[in-house]
Design a protein around this motif. Structure first.
Motif, mmCIF file in Angstrom:
data_model
loop_
_atom_site.group_PDB
_atom_site.id
_atom_site.type_symbol
_atom_site.label_atom_id
_atom_site.label_comp_id
_atom_site.label_asym_id
_atom_site.label_seq_id
_atom_site.Cartn_x
_atom_site.Cartn_y
_atom_site.Cartn_z
ATOM 1 N N SER A 71 0.819 -1.193 0.000
ATOM 2 C CA SER A 71 0.000 0.000 0.000
ATOM 3 C C SER A 71 0.859 1.251 0.000
ATOM 4 O O SER A 71 1.969 1.275 0.540
ATOM 5 C CB SER A 71 -0.906 -0.004 1.244
ATOM 6 O OG SER A 71 -1.534 1.241 1.408
ATOM 7 N N GLY A 74 -0.261 3.907 1.485
ATOM 8 C CA GLY A 74 -0.900 4.649 2.562
ATOM 9 C C GLY A 74 0.074 5.025 3.658
ATOM 10 O O GLY A 74 1.266 5.224 3.440
ATOM 11 N N ASP A 101 -0.440 1.417 7.585
ATOM 12 C CA ASP A 101 -0.938 0.582 6.488
ATOM 13 C C ASP A 101 0.179 -0.273 5.911
ATOM 14 O O ASP A 101 0.000 -1.468 5.645
ATOM 15 C CB ASP A 101 -1.525 1.453 5.372
ATOM 16 C CG ASP A 101 -2.802 2.165 5.773
ATOM 17 O OD1 ASP A 101 -3.538 1.624 6.615
ATOM 18 O OD2 ASP A 101 -3.045 3.264 5.240
ATOM 19 N N ASP A 143 0.508 -4.344 5.780
ATOM 20 C CA ASP A 143 0.727 -5.035 4.512
ATOM 21 C C ASP A 143 1.946 -5.951 4.596
ATOM 22 O O ASP A 143 1.925 -7.089 4.122
ATOM 23 C CB ASP A 143 0.925 -4.026 3.379
ATOM 24 C CG ASP A 143 -0.369 -3.352 2.956
ATOM 25 O OD1 ASP A 143 -1.447 -3.887 3.283
ATOM 26 O OD2 ASP A 143 -0.299 -2.294 2.306
#
Length: 251
Positions: free
Chosen positions: A2, A4, A8, A12
């Motif tokens: 990601s 983000g 995040d 991940d």
């Protein structure tokens, strides 16, 4: 991965590692679970050891709701790392030759028991000697480590070997050398370690496999229940009493 936030990106990375060990270590997890089940069925005892932050995963399978009551912590005083001051003393103890022998000499471990040894790097004297000496005593050893360290670092044991070289079964956590999943241009050091998440998951998967294997053999797995549910304390009292000669954390 990601694009983000760092949170995040860490999730991940952790999920990616969990998916990887789920698929790549499935046979090893099955073998580890079978070894634990074999030991329980044969009347043996189970032990777990880890130094530094590796001790967190060891503690996670000891006296644990939903876990095997027979799993005992093999403690090395001071080696947890954060239970001494300065905390660096714990790291130093991992490199002391002969400490593992002294611990095993005074432990209840005996032939035909099983010992889980957790060491992310597997390069320090303590976990290497623990595995070597335990196997010499007839103990089955399950090692949980990152095999990558064996090809990217130098062993700190005079044999030049690593934990992975002295185990009956190895569970490879796949953690990269350095144990940090994230980097940012604005932060000078890598950060966000995932080794505890992955190692704990590997061990819980092995314990779950052992419980199922015992049930498939017609043996009730000696499982503990949460003390925070009705009847939990009574259940655990019966389990602890039934297996008191194989449980050492209640003495």
């Amino acid at each position: 991965m990601s694009d983000g936030t760092s949170a995040d990106r860490f999730f991940d990375a952790a999920i990616g590692l969990l998916q990887r060990v789920r698929h790549e270590e499935s046979e090893a997890v099955a073998s580890a679970g079978a070894l634990l089940a074999d030991t329980v069925e044969a009347g043996g005892r189970l032990f777990a050891f880890g130094a530094g932050h590796s001790s967190l995963a060891a503690q996670d399978v000891v006296y644990r709701a939903g876990g095997l009551a027979l799993m005992n912590l093999l403690a090395v005083p001071g080696a947890v790392g954060v239970d001494v001051t300065p905390a660096t003393l714990g790291s130093a103890l991992e490199r002391v030759d002969g400490l593992a022998s002294a611990v095993l000499d005074t432990s209840p471990l005996r032939a035909d028991d099983a010992l889980v040894i957790i060491s992310l790097s597997g390069r320090n004297a303590l976990p290497v000697e623990m595995a070597m000496n335990a196997r010499a005593r007839g103990v089955k050893v399950i090692g949980v480590t990152s095999v990558a360290y064996a090809s990217e670092t130098t062993s700190r044991h005079d044999s030049g070997t690593y934990l992975k070289d002295h185990c009956d079964i190895v569970l490879d956590s796949k953690i990269a050398v350095g144990d940090a999943e994230l980097t940012l241009d604005t932060i000078p050091a890598p950060f966000a370690p995932a080794s505890t998440v992955v190692t704990a998951a590997l061990l819980q998967a092995a314990v779950a496999t052992a419980a199922e294997a015992l049930a498939d053999r017609g043996i009730e797995p000696p499982l503990l229940r949460s003390g925070n549910v009705d009847g939990g304390h009574e259940w655990n009292g019966r389990i602890l009493d039934r297996y008191r000669d194989r449980i050492f954390y209640q003495r």
